[in-house]
Design a protein around this motif. Structure first.
Motif, PDB file in Angstrom:
ATOM      1  N   GLY A  20       0.785  -1.235   0.000  1.00  0.00           N
ATOM      2  CA  GLY A  20       0.000   0.000   0.000  1.00  0.00           C
ATOM      3  C   GLY A  20       0.811   1.275   0.000  1.00  0.00           C
ATOM      4  O   GLY A  20       0.327   2.316  -0.450  1.00  0.00           O
ATOM      5  N   THR A  71     -10.442  -6.230  -5.462  1.00  0.00           N
ATOM      6  CA  THR A  71     -10.640  -6.594  -4.059  1.00  0.00           C
ATOM      7  C   THR A  71     -11.621  -7.756  -3.943  1.00  0.00           C
ATOM      8  O   THR A  71     -11.397  -8.711  -3.192  1.00  0.00           O
ATOM      9  CB  THR A  71     -11.152  -5.390  -3.245  1.00  0.00           C
ATOM     10  N   TRP A 126      -3.420  -2.271  -4.634  1.00  0.00           N
ATOM     11  CA  TRP A 126      -4.248  -1.629  -3.607  1.00  0.00           C
ATOM     12  C   TRP A 126      -5.289  -2.594  -3.046  1.00  0.00           C
ATOM     13  O   TRP A 126      -5.630  -2.539  -1.860  1.00  0.00           O
ATOM     14  CB  TRP A 126      -4.936  -0.391  -4.169  1.00  0.00           C
ATOM     15  N   TYR A 164      -3.544  -4.535  -0.471  1.00  0.00           N
ATOM     16  CA  TYR A 164      -3.349  -3.701   0.719  1.00  0.00           C
ATOM     17  C   TYR A 164      -4.638  -3.593   1.533  1.00  0.00           C
ATOM     18  O   TYR A 164      -4.612  -3.691   2.776  1.00  0.00           O
ATOM     19  CB  TYR A 164      -2.879  -2.310   0.306  1.00  0.00           C
ATOM     20  N   SER A 165      -5.773  -3.405   0.884  1.00  0.00           N
ATOM     21  CA  SER A 165      -7.044  -3.257   1.600  1.00  0.00           C
ATOM     22  C   SER A 165      -7.382  -4.518   2.387  1.00  0.00           C
ATOM     23  O   SER A 165      -7.888  -4.446   3.515  1.00  0.00           O
ATOM     24  CB  SER A 165      -8.169  -2.930   0.616  1.00  0.00           C
ATOM     25  N   TRP A 179      -8.688   5.927   6.098  1.00  0.00           N
ATOM     26  CA  TRP A 179      -8.974   4.718   5.319  1.00  0.00           C
ATOM     27  C   TRP A 179      -8.956   3.482   6.220  1.00  0.00           C
ATOM     28  O   TRP A 179      -9.816   2.605   6.094  1.00  0.00           O
ATOM     29  CB  TRP A 179      -7.971   4.555   4.180  1.00  0.00           C
ATOM     30  N   VAL A 232     -12.093   0.944   6.651  1.00  0.00           N
ATOM     31  CA  VAL A 232     -11.983  -0.497   6.403  1.00  0.00           C
ATOM     32  C   VAL A 232     -12.334  -1.287   7.659  1.00  0.00           C
ATOM     33  O   VAL A 232     -13.012  -2.326   7.596  1.00  0.00           O
ATOM     34  CB  VAL A 232     -10.560  -0.858   5.918  1.00  0.00           C
ATOM     35  N   ALA A 285     -13.455  -4.331   3.953  1.00  0.00           N
ATOM     36  CA  ALA A 285     -12.639  -3.980   2.787  1.00  0.00           C
ATOM     37  C   ALA A 285     -13.479  -3.791   1.535  1.00  0.00           C
ATOM     38  O   ALA A 285     -13.264  -2.863   0.750  1.00  0.00           O
ATOM     39  CB  ALA A 285     -11.580  -5.064   2.555  1.00  0.00           C
ATOM     40  N   SER A 320     -15.695  -0.503   1.710  1.00  0.00           N
ATOM     41  CA  SER A 320     -14.838   0.687   1.690  1.00  0.00           C
ATOM     42  C   SER A 320     -14.316   0.957   0.295  1.00  0.00           C
ATOM     43  O   SER A 320     -14.320   2.101  -0.178  1.00  0.00           O
ATOM     44  CB  SER A 320     -13.668   0.512   2.662  1.00  0.00           C
ATOM     45  N   THR A 321     -13.851  -0.081  -0.386  1.00  0.00           N
ATOM     46  CA  THR A 321     -13.260   0.129  -1.709  1.00  0.00           C
ATOM     47  C   THR A 321     -14.282   0.550  -2.748  1.00  0.00           C
ATOM     48  O   THR A 321     -13.915   1.110  -3.782  1.00  0.00           O
ATOM     49  CB  THR A 321     -12.524  -1.137  -2.205  1.00  0.00           C
TER      50      THR A 321
END
Length: 307
Positions: free
Chosen positions: A71, A102, A164, A167-168, A237, A241, A246, A249-250
């Motif tokens: 991230g 994701t 990303w 990372y999430s 962020w 999350v 996740a 949020s994304t």
């Protein structure tokens, strides 16, 4: 509701960062922008939360290291280099594919509830929109072999979206472990800088002269990227999350293209044409379609966490 507003604020700021980075690329190399940005962010977090985070399990260090490498280091390196070859509008739109990746990643990890016909229809719709925006921003030849630089920018942007997503998912794992958001973000930044600093020193080239580096425009953009977009928004962020999950949020990342396009037009003078507008709307429609069932599932988690 407040956690949805937090997620909305975060992606709003991140939508502008593409433009801010594009401005700084006139004086700094992508690696030095990345390095300076996260040093500022790390210092800000150290001031805000000076104590050292104690790990409940030594193996959790691997989570923080992976989050820092993905991230912080990998994602922003890919994004910054992509901005060298492609317009801020195109990069912003392509990176908005992160919610789709994701959902796919969560499916690979065992949660396949989102991988249905609606998801794949939305994915195809969004990808079509990305191609239209890319072609409209870089010209009809943007995806041809003869325009390798623009194509490289789009490939790097897609890679950033995938990183990303990873990372999430890692942030969600860290949140599930019960760690405080600000302190865990600071630890993630530190691991990211372990990679970023030596890479910038070796491959980043020379820094601009003091007169150029200290120009008000450059200082303002560096402060914005470091203190607001990095330190503050990585914390917000993490909160989003943790509270929303996740996947939900994304989904807010689908707003990034519109924000980036508007900022690019106002600040950079990039063109806004009907194909770009159509491509953005197509991408947003695809993301909304593919993520609709995900949002419904994670809203339950929102209420469990006190929304």
């Amino acid at each position: 509701m407040r956690y949805h507003l937090i997620a909305l604020f975060t992606v709003g700021v991140w939508g502008i960062t593409f433009v801010s980075t594009k401005v700084l690329l006139q004086a700094f190399s992508p690696l030095w922008i990345l390095c300076i940005r996260f040093i500022i962010g790390f210092v800000a977090l150290c001031i805000l939360r000076p104590h050292i985070l104690k790990l409940a399990n030594a193996r959790h260090e691997l989570l923080f290291a992976a989050a820092g490498f993905t991230g912080v280091a990998a994602y922003y390196l890919l994004e910054n280099v992509a901005l060298v070859f492609a317009t801020a509008t195109a990069v912003g739109v392509i990176v908005a594919a992160a919610p789709l990746f994701t959902a796919i990643l969560q499916g690979i990890l065992g949660d396949r509830s989102s991988l249905n016909a609606r998801f794949f229809a939305g994915f195809a719709l969004a990808m079509a929109g990305l191609v239209i925006v890319g072609a409209a921003s870089g010209g009809a030849e943007a995806f041809s072999v003869g325009n390798g630089e623009a194509l490289l920018g789009y490939v790097l942007s897609l890679a950033a979206a995938l990183v990303w997503a990873v990372y999430s998912v890692l942030v969600a794992r860290i949140a599930d472990a019960g760690y405080e958001t600000v302190a865990s973000t600071k630890r993630t930044f530190l691991w990211g800088l372990v990679v970023i600093v030596p890479v910038a020193v070796i491959f980043g080239g020379s820094l601009p002269s003091a007169n150029v580096a200290l120009e008000p425009q450059n200082l303002a953009n560096l402060a914005f990227l470091g203190a607001v977009a990095s330190a503050a928004c990585f914390v917000t962020w993490g909160i989003a999350v943790k509270r929303l999950g996740a996947a939900t949020s994304t989904t807010y990342i689908y707003l990034v293209p519109a924000i980036t396009a508007a900022a690019s037009i106002i600040i950079l003078g990039e063109p806004l044409t009907l194909p770009i507008v159509f491509g953005i709307l197509l991408t947003i429609a695809g993301l909304l379609l593919s993520q609709r069932c995900v949002a419904g599932k994670d809203h339950a988690r929102s209420f469990e966490n006190g929304l």
